[in-house]
Design an enzyme around this catalytic site. Sequence first.
Site, PDB file in Angstrom:
ATOM      1  N   TYR A   1      86.834  49.176  70.447  1.00 29.24           N
ATOM      2  CA  TYR A   1      87.974  48.288  70.675  1.00 29.24           C
ATOM      3  C   TYR A   1      88.706  48.065  69.362  1.00 29.24           C
ATOM      4  CZ  TYR A   1      85.164  44.570  68.572  1.00 29.24           C
ATOM      5  OH  TYR A   1      84.412  43.826  67.707  1.00 29.24           O
ATOM      6  N   CYS A   2      90.006  47.804  69.467  1.00 28.57           N
ATOM      7  CA  CYS A   2      90.831  47.472  68.303  1.00 28.57           C
ATOM      8  C   CYS A   2      91.967  46.571  68.781  1.00 28.57           C
ATOM      9  CB  CYS A   2      91.339  48.735  67.619  1.00 28.57           C
ATOM     10  SG  CYS A   2      92.372  49.772  68.674  1.00 28.57           S
ATOM     11  N   THR A   3      92.925  46.292  67.929  1.00 24.96           N
ATOM     12  CA  THR A   3      93.937  45.284  68.249  1.00 24.96           C
ATOM     13  C   THR A   3      94.715  45.613  69.525  1.00 24.96           C
ATOM     14  OG1 THR A   3      94.177  45.061  65.866  1.00 24.96           O
ATOM     15  CG2 THR A   3      95.794  43.909  67.237  1.00 24.96           C
TER      16      THR A   3
ATOM     17  N   ILE B   1      92.381  44.415  72.241  1.00 27.92           N
ATOM     18  CA  ILE B   1      92.021  42.998  72.329  1.00 27.92           C
ATOM     19  C   ILE B   1      93.195  42.189  72.884  1.00 27.92           C
ATOM     20  CG2 ILE B   1      91.258  40.992  70.981  1.00 27.92           C
ATOM     21  CD1 ILE B   1      90.392  43.255  68.835  1.00 27.92           C
TER      22      ILE B   1
END
Length: 296
Positions: free
Chosen positions: A184-186, A213
């Site tokens: 996961y990342c921004t 996210i």
Amino acid sequence: MSVAKIVLFYVFTPLSDPEAVRLWQHALAERHGLTGRVIVSSQGINATLGGDVADLKQHVKVTKSYAPFHGADFKWSTGTGDDFPRLSVKVRDELVTFNAPDDIVVTDQGVQGGGQHLKPGALHRLVDARGDDVVFFDGRNAMEAEIGRFRDAVVPQTDTTRDFLAELDSGKYDHLKDRAVVTYCTGGIRCEVLSVLMKNRGFTEVYQLDGGIVRYGESFGDAGLWDGSLYVFDNRMHMEFGEGVESLGTCVECGVSTPLFVNCANEVCRAQFLRCEECTAAGRHPSCGACEPATV
Ligand SMILES: [Zn+2]
Ligand SMILES: [Zn+2]
């Protein structure tokens, strides 16, 4: 009335003339008085733009009219009207700099060979079905994870995205190669590349959080598997998904929960560390932990 917003979007698609796309995007953003950052490469486009919502909508509408960008996913959030210092539109070799251009194959279907995309609801179904066999793998810089991350996430020791290859090749994460790994990342873009690098290095079951996210927070707020604040790369510095959410980070001086990063006062260091508003106002702890004993 003017309403300030921020829009994020990216598309992995082959662009034969990135410079032409750069000129077009720059002129378009400039005409609408937008600020922010746009990267164009032969792999596609990645943009974070701020401005008045009506102007941003015009930019989005025209951007979508270009066939390769038609399917772009636009993520909106509330801005302040002063979120970026200026407009920067650049051509780069990679859309996100992992220093791994040879690992990445982009077609008009997007990045090839990446982890399976999971929307927020599908992520919860996976966790419900597989429980502790699912492991979250943070695809951001380690600093970002200090103030918020998925529960029990593995956080690689990375200062920049360029550090991921060495981390993956170090063997530190080899025990995860047969687990269900969710990166996961921004906003999702870093995982498009990271999940390919992981699969190419023997991770057998890799998923990536679709929309990152940001989308997850919109769906589940603070009631799901996400804890704390989301680090963002504009003047806001951080955002939360609900009232009264506490950052996972704590002030280096007094220990209260804070999402606020400041720069080390040592000009040759400038490392970022967490210091609360009150300690900053009082001038306490001007330097980071590494510099503190030497300079005070
Ligand atoms: Zn403090
Ligand atoms: Zn320092």
